[in-house]
Write an enzyme that holds these catalytic residues in place. Structure first.
Site, PDB file in Angstrom:
ATOM      1  N   LYS A   1       0.811  -1.230   0.000  1.00  0.00           N
ATOM      2  CA  LYS A   1       0.000   0.000   0.000  1.00  0.00           C
ATOM      3  C   LYS A   1       0.839   1.271   0.000  1.00  0.00           C
ATOM      4  O   LYS A   1       0.365   2.323  -0.402  1.00  0.00           O
ATOM      5  CB  LYS A   1      -0.960  -0.010   1.184  1.00  0.00           C
ATOM      6  CG  LYS A   1      -2.085  -1.017   0.980  1.00  0.00           C
ATOM      7  CD  LYS A   1      -3.071  -1.073   2.099  1.00  0.00           C
ATOM      8  CE  LYS A   1      -4.142  -2.104   1.745  1.00  0.00           C
ATOM      9  NZ  LYS A   1      -5.108  -2.329   2.768  1.00  0.00           N
TER      10      LYS A   1
ATOM     11  N   ASN B   1      -5.054   2.050  -1.545  1.00  0.00           N
ATOM     12  CA  ASN B   1      -5.600   0.707  -1.810  1.00  0.00           C
ATOM     13  C   ASN B   1      -6.410   0.647  -3.105  1.00  0.00           C
ATOM     14  O   ASN B   1      -6.866  -0.428  -3.498  1.00  0.00           O
ATOM     15  CB  ASN B   1      -6.452   0.212  -0.629  1.00  0.00           C
ATOM     16  CG  ASN B   1      -7.842   0.800  -0.636  1.00  0.00           C
ATOM     17  OD1 ASN B   1      -8.048   1.921  -1.105  1.00  0.00           O
ATOM     18  ND2 ASN B   1      -8.800   0.047  -0.136  1.00  0.00           N
TER      19      ASN B   1
ATOM     20  N   GLY C   1       0.070  -2.120  15.218  1.00  0.00           N
ATOM     21  CA  GLY C   1       0.599  -2.166  13.855  1.00  0.00           C
ATOM     22  C   GLY C   1       0.775  -0.766  13.286  1.00  0.00           C
ATOM     23  O   GLY C   1       0.087   0.182  13.727  1.00  0.00           O
ATOM     24  N   ALA C   2       1.708  -0.635  12.330  1.00  0.00           N
ATOM     25  CA  ALA C   2       1.971   0.681  11.728  1.00  0.00           C
ATOM     26  C   ALA C   2       2.187   0.548  10.226  1.00  0.00           C
ATOM     27  O   ALA C   2       2.928   1.312   9.617  1.00  0.00           O
ATOM     28  CB  ALA C   2       3.189   1.307  12.397  1.00  0.00           C
TER      29      ALA C   2
ATOM     30  N   GLY D   1       0.293  -0.361   6.177  1.00  0.00           N
ATOM     31  CA  GLY D   1      -0.661   0.316   5.305  1.00  0.00           C
ATOM     32  C   GLY D   1      -2.051   0.433   5.906  1.00  0.00           C
ATOM     33  O   GLY D   1      -2.677   1.503   5.836  1.00  0.00           O
TER      34      GLY D   1
ATOM     35  N   ARG E   1       5.784  -3.145  16.564  1.00  0.00           N
ATOM     36  CA  ARG E   1       7.010  -3.843  16.997  1.00  0.00           C
ATOM     37  C   ARG E   1       8.253  -3.098  16.512  1.00  0.00           C
ATOM     38  O   ARG E   1       9.306  -3.185  17.111  1.00  0.00           O
ATOM     39  CB  ARG E   1       7.001  -5.311  16.587  1.00  0.00           C
ATOM     40  CG  ARG E   1       7.065  -5.592  15.116  1.00  0.00           C
ATOM     41  CD  ARG E   1       7.124  -7.095  14.877  1.00  0.00           C
ATOM     42  NE  ARG E   1       6.977  -7.411  13.475  1.00  0.00           N
ATOM     43  CZ  ARG E   1       6.944  -8.635  12.999  1.00  0.00           C
ATOM     44  NH1 ARG E   1       7.016  -9.665  13.820  1.00  0.00           N
ATOM     45  NH2 ARG E   1       6.809  -8.847  11.707  1.00  0.00           N
TER      46      ARG E   1
ATOM     47  N   LEU F   1      -9.047  -6.045  12.256  1.00  0.00           N
ATOM     48  CA  LEU F   1      -9.129  -5.961  10.789  1.00  0.00           C
ATOM     49  C   LEU F   1      -9.061  -7.334  10.147  1.00  0.00           C
ATOM     50  O   LEU F   1      -9.492  -7.524   9.011  1.00  0.00           O
ATOM     51  CB  LEU F   1      -7.992  -5.083  10.236  1.00  0.00           C
ATOM     52  CG  LEU F   1      -8.379  -3.630   9.936  1.00  0.00           C
ATOM     53  CD1 LEU F   1      -8.731  -2.883  11.198  1.00  0.00           C
ATOM     54  CD2 LEU F   1      -7.298  -2.913   9.175  1.00  0.00           C
TER      55      LEU F   1
HETATM   56  P1  NAP Z   1       1.409  -4.271   6.198  1.00  0.00           P
HETATM   57  O1  NAP Z   1       1.471  -2.967   5.472  1.00  0.00           O
HETATM   58  O2  NAP Z   1       2.353  -5.357   5.824  1.00  0.00           O
HETATM   59  O3  NAP Z   1       1.576  -3.931   7.770  1.00  0.00           O
HETATM   60  C1  NAP Z   1       1.489  -4.929   8.748  1.00  0.00           C
HETATM   61  C2  NAP Z   1       1.833  -4.348  10.115  1.00  0.00           C
HETATM   62  O4  NAP Z   1       1.701  -5.411  11.071  1.00  0.00           O
HETATM   63  C3  NAP Z   1       3.277  -3.849  10.212  1.00  0.00           C
HETATM   64  O5  NAP Z   1       3.347  -2.817  11.159  1.00  0.00           O
HETATM   65  C4  NAP Z   1       3.998  -5.111  10.712  1.00  0.00           C
HETATM   66  O6  NAP Z   1       5.192  -4.846  11.382  1.00  0.00           O
HETATM   67  C5  NAP Z   1       2.974  -5.626  11.713  1.00  0.00           C
HETATM   68  N1  NAP Z   1       3.169  -7.037  11.992  1.00  0.00           N
HETATM   69  C6  NAP Z   1       3.252  -8.056  11.092  1.00  0.00           C
HETATM   70  N2  NAP Z   1       3.439  -9.231  11.739  1.00  0.00           N
HETATM   71  C7  NAP Z   1       3.495  -8.931  13.063  1.00  0.00           C
HETATM   72  C8  NAP Z   1       3.703  -9.722  14.230  1.00  0.00           C
HETATM   73  N3  NAP Z   1       3.861 -11.049  14.166  1.00  0.00           N
HETATM   74  N4  NAP Z   1       3.697  -9.093  15.428  1.00  0.00           N
HETATM   75  C9  NAP Z   1       3.536  -7.758  15.508  1.00  0.00           C
HETATM   76  N5  NAP Z   1       3.341  -6.944  14.429  1.00  0.00           N
HETATM   77  C10 NAP Z   1       3.325  -7.543  13.227  1.00  0.00           C
HETATM   78  O7  NAP Z   1      -0.056  -4.899   6.106  1.00  0.00           O
HETATM   79  P2  NAP Z   1      -1.451  -4.109   6.073  1.00  0.00           P
HETATM   80  O8  NAP Z   1      -1.833  -3.841   4.678  1.00  0.00           O
HETATM   81  O9  NAP Z   1      -1.341  -2.985   7.054  1.00  0.00           O
HETATM   82  O10 NAP Z   1      -2.464  -5.236   6.624  1.00  0.00           O
HETATM   83  C11 NAP Z   1      -2.462  -5.627   7.988  1.00  0.00           C
HETATM   84  C12 NAP Z   1      -3.607  -6.609   8.242  1.00  0.00           C
HETATM   85  O11 NAP Z   1      -4.861  -5.939   8.090  1.00  0.00           O
HETATM   86  C13 NAP Z   1      -3.628  -7.799   7.268  1.00  0.00           C
HETATM   87  O12 NAP Z   1      -4.004  -8.949   7.980  1.00  0.00           O
HETATM   88  C14 NAP Z   1      -4.704  -7.414   6.284  1.00  0.00           C
HETATM   89  O13 NAP Z   1      -5.320  -8.542   5.686  1.00  0.00           O
HETATM   90  C15 NAP Z   1      -5.685  -6.676   7.192  1.00  0.00           C
HETATM   91  N6  NAP Z   1      -6.507  -5.721   6.456  1.00  0.00           N
HETATM   92  C16 NAP Z   1      -7.854  -5.886   6.487  1.00  0.00           C
HETATM   93  C17 NAP Z   1      -8.659  -4.971   5.834  1.00  0.00           C
HETATM   94  C18 NAP Z   1     -10.154  -5.133   5.884  1.00  0.00           C
HETATM   95  O14 NAP Z   1     -10.831  -4.543   5.043  1.00  0.00           O
HETATM   96  N7  NAP Z   1     -10.688  -5.862   6.845  1.00  0.00           N
HETATM   97  C19 NAP Z   1      -8.114  -3.896   5.131  1.00  0.00           C
HETATM   98  C20 NAP Z   1      -6.734  -3.774   5.124  1.00  0.00           C
HETATM   99  C21 NAP Z   1      -5.934  -4.688   5.784  1.00  0.00           C
HETATM  100  P3  NAP Z   1       6.600  -5.228  10.685  1.00  0.00           P
HETATM  101  O15 NAP Z   1       6.841  -4.155   9.677  1.00  0.00           O
HETATM  102  O16 NAP Z   1       7.530  -5.221  11.833  1.00  0.00           O
HETATM  103  O17 NAP Z   1       6.430  -6.577  10.034  1.00  0.00           O
END
Ligand code: NAP
Length: 295
Positions: free
Chosen positions: A71, A92, A131-132, A134, A155, A236
């Protein structure tokens, strides 16, 4: 001409987006398809991302969605950001007008519409976001727009710090900075944040993949802390339906909701941007069908 949409991200095999958009096309009486374009997170990813955006620019694709983990990676290849994408610093939804490619962030609206089924955001309180990445960017932007005070627990603390800096910078342009209150901390410090905020903490949002099928099967909610019973928890993650976090907070007697409604609402808004047609089907009608795919 039938519409051609798609999704870029990795991995994508469990994505529900093709089914959701097929339903939207049907409800709106339109022809089209929604394909998955997995882009592995390797040395070729930047080239592949650029190529996919070029396909939108040239009109071969009418629009694409972007999911985990790209993202933010797509930003350099876009001509401009629109609406909530500016504040979130994450995209997105991508589309083109007259050969220019734009990025929007419909996760912000999707989150705000669905979290409303859990908690009334008109009372401006404190939220804690795990989390930080997208998705966190969209959630934090949405909560800040509603006047909430937000603490981001990540983290990698530098990632959360960057998120705060970016939102502050964008808000200087977008709205008044008055009252803006965002902080960050390490995920290890969430117990202290719960204690510090006490009853002011009304909402916890998980924006990490922790608890999602294929990822760590656990909950990030701190153990052995005192919690007031009005706290609401939004995850989420939506696969599995009852996530480890939601199981955890249910045992504590707290109310929670998973992210399937957000998934549908963000998709509805993307579809509207691409086609000009807002599918009127209520989310509840298709949630059950979607979960049958997983069972
Ligand atoms: P992303 O950009 O990869 O960010 C993920 C975040 O989670 C990062 O800060 C990452 O930290 C952290 N993280 C990953 N594994 C971790 C762990 N084991 N312990 C602690 N922190 C961890 O992903 P994203 O796009 O933000 O998506 C995050 C989640 O939200 C996904 O599961 C996605 O499917 C869900 N989501 C759902 C919707 C919905 O419509 N319901 C929309 C968007 C996203 P690091 O950088 O240290 O890995």
């Amino acid at each position: 001409m039938p519409y051609s949409f798609g999704l870029i991200g990795y991995p994508l095999e469990h994505s529900l987006s093709p089914r959701i958009h097929a339903e939207f096309l049907r409800v709106c009486g339109l022809q089209g398809k929604y394909d998955l374009f997995p882009i592995p997170n390797d040395d070729h990813k930047e080239k592949e991302l650029k190529m996919m955006i070029q396909r939108v620019k040239e009109g071969e694709l009418n629009g694409i969605n972007v999911t985990i983990p790209y993202k933010q990676n797509v930003l350099p290849y876009l001509d401009d950001l629109c609406g909530d994408a500016k504040m979130a610093g994450a995209v997105n939804t991508i589309y083109a007008i007259n050969g220019n490619v734009f990025g929007e962030n419909t996760d912000v609206e999707g989150f705000l519409l669905d979290v409303h089924n859990l908690i009334d955001l008109s009372e401006k309180e404190d939220a804690l976001v795990f989390g930080a990445g997208g998705a966190a960017r969209a959630v934090v932007a949405g909560l800040v727009k509603k006047g909430w005070k937000v603490t981001i627990a990540a983290r990698q603390v530098h990632q959360a710090s960057q998120l705060v800096q970016d939102i502050r910078a964008s808000m200087e342009i977008e709205v008044s900075l008055k009252g803006l209150n965002i902080e960050f901390c390490s995920l290890n410090e969430t117990g202290t944040i719960f204690q510090k905020l006490g009853e002011r903490l009304q909402l916890v949002v998980n924006c990490t993949p922790v608890g999602m099928l294929g990822h760590a099967n656990r909950s990030l909610f701190p153990e052995d802390i005192e919690i007031h019973d009005k706290l609401c928890v939004y995850d989420l993650v939506y696969n599995p339906r009852q996530t480890p976090l939601l199981k955890h907070v249910e045992k504590l007697g707290l109310r929670g909701r998973n992210g399937i409604g957000m998934l549908l609402e963000q998709a509805r808004r993307s579809f509207e941007i691409w086609t000009g047609c807002a599918p009127s089907c209520p989310v509840e009608g298709i949630i059950q069908d979607l979960y049958e795919v997983y069972s």
